[in-house]
Design an enzyme around this catalytic site. Sequence first.
Site, PDB file in Angstrom:
ATOM      1  CB  CYS A 156      -0.208   0.781  -1.251  1.00 58.73           C
ATOM      2  SG  CYS A 156      -1.168   1.696  -0.035  1.00 58.73           S
TER       3      CYS A 156
ATOM      4  CG  ASP B 210      -7.695   3.034  -4.926  1.00 57.87           C
ATOM      5  OD1 ASP B 210      -8.042   3.409  -3.795  1.00 57.87           O
ATOM      6  OD2 ASP B 210      -6.523   2.721  -5.199  1.00 57.87           O
TER       7      ASP B 210
ATOM      8  CG  HIS C  79      -5.822   0.769  -2.528  1.00 54.89           C
ATOM      9  ND1 HIS C  79      -5.116   1.734  -3.214  1.00 54.89           N
ATOM     10  CD2 HIS C  79      -5.031   0.389  -1.502  1.00 54.89           C
ATOM     11  CE1 HIS C  79      -3.953   1.932  -2.625  1.00 54.89           C
ATOM     12  NE2 HIS C  79      -3.866   1.127  -1.580  1.00 54.89           N
TER      13      HIS C  79
END
Length: 291
Positions: free
Chosen positions: A165, A222, A259
């Site tokens: 991330c 995502d 994600h």
Amino acid sequence: MSLLPGQSTEDGATRRTALKAALGVGYAATAMPIMAQTAIKTPATGLAAGEGIFDVDGFTVPFYYAAPEGKKNLPIVLVVQEIFGVHEYIADTCRRFAKAGYLAIAPDLFARQGDASKYTDIGKLIAEVVSKVPDDQVMGDLDAAIAWAGENGGNVKKVAVTGFCWGGRITWLYAAYNKNVKAGVAWYGRLVGASNAVNPKHPVELAASLKAPVLGLYGGQDGGIPLTTVNEMKDALAAAKGNAAAQASEFVVYPTAPHAFHADYRPSFRKDAAEDGFARALAWFKAKGVA
């Protein structure tokens, strides 16, 4: 100055008491609820693992590390945190790399700005800590992490970087910054964005500056990183004709993954994609001469 857990110079002992919280113990409050049924617990059996500190321009940076016990000349992997800091998930990831033969080190890259583990609101965490962390500060702290690793059993000629991330974006940046890095693996890191004093450039702007090939692992579902931005990065890499690292970089997109699909302690975890991604990461590092 660098200290291993257990070392006890007077100065070191005093400064260790100043560490804000034990790194790698428990999960960040903002990451709740924890999915205990899927959270992976990698034992430290056969490993040297724990906390340490190193200095960067007079500031004490805490870190978590893990390495095969009693081994020397180990390949080094920098493990770059999510927005939640160096909590249990990042520590466990370090232990997984250590089990694969690496000295893995995860410095607390937010240490100057605040303690991510204490926040309960993601918005406040981002506004008060994450958004205030300068990219150049991070680059310097990662350099210092490599230096510490080199003094404690690591081989500074065999360095890789991986991140998740927030750390995925940093992986791209560091692969463009440090010529001694051999390979990177970026897990769903942001590729584009607005420039400012803290984040002057983003990965898509640095494709032609890459010094190490990066494997990008991204989720097709995502919501925060559209596949259009992945395609922008692919185009930027392809356009960097004279850059061998850019030309060697690759992407793997997991069509149904969201994600944070590697984050086993969160509802976003996707076991198949996470396991495949980690296997690809190890193979990538090996193929690029890290292991």
